[in-house]
Scaffold this motif. Structure first.
Motif, PDB file in Angstrom:
ATOM      1  N   LYS A  47      -4.882  -5.390   6.974  1.00  0.00           N
ATOM      2  CA  LYS A  47      -4.021  -4.311   6.500  1.00  0.00           C
ATOM      3  C   LYS A  47      -2.578  -4.524   6.950  1.00  0.00           C
ATOM      4  CE  LYS A  47      -5.242  -1.275  10.387  1.00  0.00           C
ATOM      5  NZ  LYS A  47      -5.809   0.040  10.750  1.00  0.00           N
ATOM      6  N   ARG A  48      -1.668  -3.923   6.188  1.00  0.00           N
ATOM      7  CA  ARG A  48      -0.232  -3.933   6.470  1.00  0.00           C
ATOM      8  C   ARG A  48       0.281  -5.341   6.791  1.00  0.00           C
ATOM      9  NH1 ARG A  48       1.235   1.406   6.706  1.00  0.00           N
ATOM     10  NH2 ARG A  48       3.254   0.910   7.670  1.00  0.00           N
ATOM     11  N   ASP A  49       0.984  -5.485   7.933  1.00  0.00           N
ATOM     12  CA  ASP A  49       1.605  -6.771   8.260  1.00  0.00           C
ATOM     13  C   ASP A  49       0.605  -7.823   8.719  1.00  0.00           C
ATOM     14  OD1 ASP A  49       4.017  -5.701   7.610  1.00  0.00           O
ATOM     15  OD2 ASP A  49       4.672  -5.318   9.668  1.00  0.00           O
ATOM     16  N   GLU A  50      -0.667  -7.456   8.855  1.00  0.00           N
ATOM     17  CA  GLU A  50      -1.683  -8.485   9.134  1.00  0.00           C
ATOM     18  C   GLU A  50      -1.827  -9.432   7.940  1.00  0.00           C
ATOM     19  OE1 GLU A  50      -4.607  -5.732  11.983  1.00  0.00           O
ATOM     20  OE2 GLU A  50      -5.187  -6.241   9.930  1.00  0.00           O
ATOM     21  N   ILE A  51      -1.476  -8.919   6.774  1.00  0.00           N
ATOM     22  CA  ILE A  51      -1.529  -9.736   5.553  1.00  0.00           C
ATOM     23  C   ILE A  51      -0.225 -10.520   5.454  1.00  0.00           C
ATOM     24  CG2 ILE A  51      -1.886  -9.690   3.066  1.00  0.00           C
ATOM     25  CD1 ILE A  51      -2.902  -6.781   3.421  1.00  0.00           C
ATOM     26  N   PRO A  52      -0.263 -11.829   5.280  1.00  0.00           N
ATOM     27  CA  PRO A  52       0.980 -12.607   5.140  1.00  0.00           C
ATOM     28  C   PRO A  52       1.822 -12.088   3.988  1.00  0.00           C
ATOM     29  CG  PRO A  52      -0.902 -14.066   5.447  1.00  0.00           C
ATOM     30  CD  PRO A  52      -1.465 -12.695   5.246  1.00  0.00           C
ATOM     31  N   GLN A  53       3.142 -12.102   4.142  1.00  0.00           N
ATOM     32  CA  GLN A  53       4.026 -11.528   3.131  1.00  0.00           C
ATOM     33  C   GLN A  53       3.839 -12.183   1.764  1.00  0.00           C
ATOM     34  OE1 GLN A  53       8.166 -10.033   3.738  1.00  0.00           O
ATOM     35  NE2 GLN A  53       8.760 -11.870   2.598  1.00  0.00           N
ATOM     36  N   ILE A  54       3.663 -13.507   1.735  1.00  0.00           N
ATOM     37  CA  ILE A  54       3.498 -14.176   0.443  1.00  0.00           C
ATOM     38  C   ILE A  54       2.246 -13.671  -0.254  1.00  0.00           C
ATOM     39  CG2 ILE A  54       3.125 -16.407  -0.684  1.00  0.00           C
ATOM     40  CD1 ILE A  54       4.799 -17.676   1.543  1.00  0.00           C
ATOM     41  N   SER A  55       1.181 -13.387   0.514  1.00  0.00           N
ATOM     42  CA  SER A  55      -0.049 -12.855  -0.080  1.00  0.00           C
ATOM     43  C   SER A  55       0.157 -11.421  -0.550  1.00  0.00           C
ATOM     44  CB  SER A  55      -1.190 -12.912   0.939  1.00  0.00           C
ATOM     45  OG  SER A  55      -1.481 -14.256   1.270  1.00  0.00           O
ATOM     46  N   ARG A  56       0.979 -10.645   0.150  1.00  0.00           N
ATOM     47  CA  ARG A  56       1.293  -9.282  -0.304  1.00  0.00           C
ATOM     48  C   ARG A  56       2.121  -9.324  -1.593  1.00  0.00           C
ATOM     49  NH1 ARG A  56       4.539  -7.132   4.230  1.00  0.00           N
ATOM     50  NH2 ARG A  56       4.054  -8.930   5.508  1.00  0.00           N
ATOM     51  N   MET A  57       2.967 -10.355  -1.711  1.00  0.00           N
ATOM     52  CA  MET A  57       3.757 -10.499  -2.934  1.00  0.00           C
ATOM     53  C   MET A  57       2.876 -10.884  -4.117  1.00  0.00           C
ATOM     54  SD  MET A  57       6.919 -12.596  -1.178  1.00  0.00           S
ATOM     55  CE  MET A  57       7.563 -13.237  -2.728  1.00  0.00           C
ATOM     56  N   ILE A  58       1.998 -11.862  -3.904  1.00  0.00           N
ATOM     57  CA  ILE A  58       1.177 -12.331  -5.021  1.00  0.00           C
ATOM     58  C   ILE A  58       0.158 -11.282  -5.441  1.00  0.00           C
ATOM     59  CG2 ILE A  58      -0.719 -13.462  -3.785  1.00  0.00           C
ATOM     60  CD1 ILE A  58      -0.400 -15.815  -5.740  1.00  0.00           C
ATOM     61  N   ALA A  59      -0.198 -10.363  -4.525  1.00  0.00           N
ATOM     62  CA  ALA A  59      -1.118  -9.280  -4.898  1.00  0.00           C
ATOM     63  C   ALA A  59      -0.521  -8.454  -6.031  1.00  0.00           C
ATOM     64  CB  ALA A  59      -1.399  -8.395  -3.679  1.00  0.00           C
ATOM     65  N   ILE A  60       0.792  -8.178  -5.962  1.00  0.00           N
ATOM     66  CA  ILE A  60       1.462  -7.410  -7.014  1.00  0.00           C
ATOM     67  C   ILE A  60       1.525  -8.218  -8.306  1.00  0.00           C
ATOM     68  CG2 ILE A  60       3.644  -6.329  -7.690  1.00  0.00           C
ATOM     69  CD1 ILE A  60       4.182  -5.910  -4.655  1.00  0.00           C
ATOM     70  N   ILE A  61       1.947  -9.479  -8.198  1.00  0.00           N
ATOM     71  CA  ILE A  61       2.101 -10.336  -9.372  1.00  0.00           C
ATOM     72  C   ILE A  61       0.750 -10.565 -10.054  1.00  0.00           C
ATOM     73  CG2 ILE A  61       2.777 -12.643 -10.154  1.00  0.00           C
ATOM     74  CD1 ILE A  61       5.134 -10.891  -9.318  1.00  0.00           C
ATOM     75  N   ASP A  62      -0.280 -10.810  -9.256  1.00  0.00           N
ATOM     76  CA  ASP A  62      -1.618 -11.099  -9.777  1.00  0.00           C
ATOM     77  C   ASP A  62      -2.160  -9.916 -10.568  1.00  0.00           C
ATOM     78  OD1 ASP A  62      -3.958 -12.602 -10.123  1.00  0.00           O
ATOM     79  OD2 ASP A  62      -4.885 -11.770  -8.320  1.00  0.00           O
ATOM     80  N   VAL A  63      -2.035  -8.720 -10.012  1.00  0.00           N
ATOM     81  CA  VAL A  63      -2.541  -7.517 -10.694  1.00  0.00           C
ATOM     82  C   VAL A  63      -1.736  -7.240 -11.958  1.00  0.00           C
ATOM     83  CG1 VAL A  63      -2.735  -5.006 -10.508  1.00  0.00           C
ATOM     84  CG2 VAL A  63      -3.555  -6.460  -8.649  1.00  0.00           C
ATOM     85  N   TYR A  64      -0.410  -7.368 -11.864  1.00  0.00           N
ATOM     86  CA  TYR A  64       0.415  -7.111 -13.042  1.00  0.00           C
ATOM     87  C   TYR A  64       0.014  -8.033 -14.191  1.00  0.00           C
ATOM     88  CZ  TYR A  64       4.310  -7.005 -16.271  1.00  0.00           C
ATOM     89  OH  TYR A  64       5.056  -6.885 -17.426  1.00  0.00           O
ATOM     90  N   ASP A  65      -0.105  -9.330 -13.907  1.00  0.00           N
ATOM     91  CA  ASP A  65      -0.413 -10.274 -14.977  1.00  0.00           C
ATOM     92  C   ASP A  65      -1.829 -10.064 -15.512  1.00  0.00           C
ATOM     93  OD1 ASP A  65       0.636 -12.861 -16.358  1.00  0.00           O
ATOM     94  OD2 ASP A  65      -1.426 -13.336 -15.767  1.00  0.00           O
ATOM     95  N   ALA A  66      -2.767  -9.781 -14.625  1.00  0.00           N
ATOM     96  CA  ALA A  66      -4.150  -9.564 -15.058  1.00  0.00           C
ATOM     97  C   ALA A  66      -4.257  -8.345 -15.965  1.00  0.00           C
ATOM     98  CB  ALA A  66      -5.051  -9.410 -13.845  1.00  0.00           C
ATOM     99  N   MET A  67      -3.501  -7.288 -15.653  1.00  0.00           N
ATOM    100  CA  MET A  67      -3.545  -6.079 -16.470  1.00  0.00           C
ATOM    101  C   MET A  67      -2.912  -6.294 -17.835  1.00  0.00           C
ATOM    102  SD  MET A  67      -2.819  -2.901 -13.857  1.00  0.00           S
ATOM    103  CE  MET A  67      -3.099  -1.705 -15.171  1.00  0.00           C
ATOM    104  N   CYS A  68      -1.843  -7.080 -17.882  1.00  0.00           N
ATOM    105  CA  CYS A  68      -1.070  -7.207 -19.128  1.00  0.00           C
ATOM    106  C   CYS A  68      -1.640  -8.240 -20.094  1.00  0.00           C
ATOM    107  CB  CYS A  68       0.388  -7.560 -18.795  1.00  0.00           C
ATOM    108  SG  CYS A  68       1.290  -6.199 -18.020  1.00  0.00           S
TER     109      CYS A  68
END
Length: 517
Positions: free
Chosen positions: A453-474
């Protein structure tokens, strides 16, 4: 105060032969005359009006009181010599000016020649002991020869001080440049940076030699060639030569004379050779890959001691850059091959990872990552779903909703991808293994596989979580229809502090037009 200058012999033949041999001049040294007698200004300028010191003329500035003198130093930082009268508004005005200049304004470079017509007001021994001046003259002693020898001595001293400061700045520049050479993402960027730094070791036209703090690529005319399949190609350029980037030097008429020198080999024992309109630098990189740099300019205008010192670092840096580039390209080929395996296994994922990698590159740039790191993140992101090649096709391509047991199997792709990549010591694959493992973690700790949770997750992985979901939904999948952009953005906004890092969501929303592909 002296009123009558008629007894001064104006001998204009002093150093005549030496001055006549200097046909070219490069700017001027600023000379400030601080004296309340206009006659002193006029005669000083008359005597020195044709004076040339090391290809530099003199530019005279006039001040008639303390305020005007200080204002001149506030306006000009490169005054070489100050002729300072002692008695002006007050008996000690000249001494007050010297104290302000040296102590308050911290000017230690200007050479100060104290001139007085009333030695009783400023005894020589006391003045030289108590004040930071460089020469002391009685106005009655100022013959033409004395004035010229005085200015020569002062300018030599000033020149040496500036030269030492220039070399200090030059060495600092070399150290700084060497430390930053590898921040450039492409070979062209790297070589253009080298070209601009080399062009910075330049003598300023306005009188004084100095190192250009920031080279202006629009004013520097030069180019870099490198052999590609035995063809000399312009790989980087500035100024008027930018139009030739990517072209064979032999096929450009404007570069014919320069290429002739290159093909003839030039001066075999010299790394730097002058050819009239500029100078050429030869550098042999690893594998005898011939590499040349051409910079326009007169020989006298560049500091070749500093350039040669810089070239020693440049040669090593270019070799290291090419080696690192070879390693990076090898890693890139490995990643693209692995990504190709996934793409052939299931087409939709191949398109998905390609879009995700490009959006991650854009997102990383906006987040302030260096160009080199952005490229690494882009490549590493290609493999975020690589673990899916270890899952059964009947589950991956199932058109309907997955059962709970099937979804648990799908979750395993994060661990599989991590296990595939984590054994490598390559930096990009190590980054890719971390992305593969963590891109389904959720900001509130409800994600998988480890519940970070939170900062335990590497920032790059937190970034790709947003990109991955956006692209998968669209985009349409076998198990669902595509959502609209608005629906995807609405969902992502609703998941702040739940699925996604609020701060990163805000960055994505504020810059989505520059991120989405």
């Amino acid at each position: 105060m002296i009123k009558d200058w008629s007894n001064i012999e104006l001998d204009y033949d002093f150093l005549k032969d030496e001055e006549e041999n200097r046909k070219k001049t490069y700017g001027s040294y600023k000379i400030l005359i601080s004296d309340d007698e206009p006659e002193v200004h006029n005669v000083t300028k008359m005597i020195l009006k044709d004076f040339i010191f090391e290809n530099h003329t003199l530019e005279f500035l006039d001040a008639y009181n303390e305020e005007e003198t200080i204002r001149a130093f506030e306006q000009y930082s490169d005054i070489a010599v100050l002729f300072q009268d002692v008695v002006m508004e007050k008996n000690n005005t000249g001494l007050d000016i010297i104290n302000r200049l040296r102590c308050e304004m911290k000017n230690q470079t200007t050479r100060i020649i104290l001139r007085t017509g009333q030695p009783g007001e400023a005894p020589e021994e006391k003045i030289i002991r108590d004040y930071d001046i460089n020469d002391y003259c009685l106005k009655t002693d100022l013959t033409v020869a004395r004035l010229k020898t005085t200015i020569i001595t002062a300018l030599r001293s000033y020149r040496d001080i500036i030269r030492l400061d220039k070399y200090r700045k030059g060495l600092e520049k070399i150290i700084e440049t060497s430390a930053n050479l590898f921040t450039h993402n492409t070979l062209s960027d790297f070589l253009t940076s080298i070209l601009n730094h080399l062009s910075g070791f330049y003598y300023e036209t306005e009188g004084i030699m100095y190192i250009r703090e920031k080279a202006d690529s629009q004013k520097n005319n030069g180019f870099v060639t490198m052999e590609q399949s035995n063809i000399p190609v312009v790989v980087a350029a500035t100024g008027s030569y930018v139009q030739y980037i990517g072209k064979d030097v032999r096929a450009v008429d404007e570069l014919a004379s320069i290429y002739q020198w290159m093909s003839d080999g030039g001066e075999k024992d010299s790394q730097v050779t002058f050819i009239g309109e500029g100078f050429i630098i030869r550098n042999n990189t690893i594998g005898e890959l011939n590499n040349y740099i051409f910079i326009e300019g007169d020989k006298e205008r560049y500091d070749f001691d500093l350039i040669k010192l810089f070239l020693a670092n440049y040669s090593v840096a270019l070799d290291n850059y090419l080696l690192n580039n070879m390693i990076f390209n090898s890693q890139k080929e490995i990643i693209l091959s692995l990504g190709g395996i996934a793409e052939k296994h299931f087409d939709e994922t191949g398109e998905h990872v390609d879009r995700v990698s490009k959006m991650m590159y854009n997102f990383s740039k906006i987040m302030g990552y260096s160009p080199a790191d952005c490229e690494k993140i882009k490549l590493a992101s290609i493999l975020h779903d690589i673990g899916k090649i270890g899952l059964p096709d009947d589950i991956l391509k199932k058109p309907g909703k997955l059962t709970e047991k099937e979804f648990e199997i799908i979750k395993e792709h994060t661990k599989i991808g991590h296990e595939m990549l984590s054994k490598s010591k390559l930096e990009i694959l190590h980054m890719a293994s971390e992305i593969a493992l963590c891109h389904h973690e959720r900001y509130d700790g409800t994600g998988y596989p480890r519940g970070l949770k939170r900062d335990e997750i590497p920032q790059i992985s937190r970034m790709i979580a947003i990109i991955d979901v956006y692209d998968a939904m669209c985009h349409k999948r076998v198990y669902k229809e595509a959502s609209t952009h608005e629906e995807a953005m609405e969902y992502i906004a609703s998941q702040k502090d739940k699925h996604f890092d609020r701060r990163l969501v805000d960055v994505f929303f504020n810059n989505y037009q520059d991120i989405i592909v």
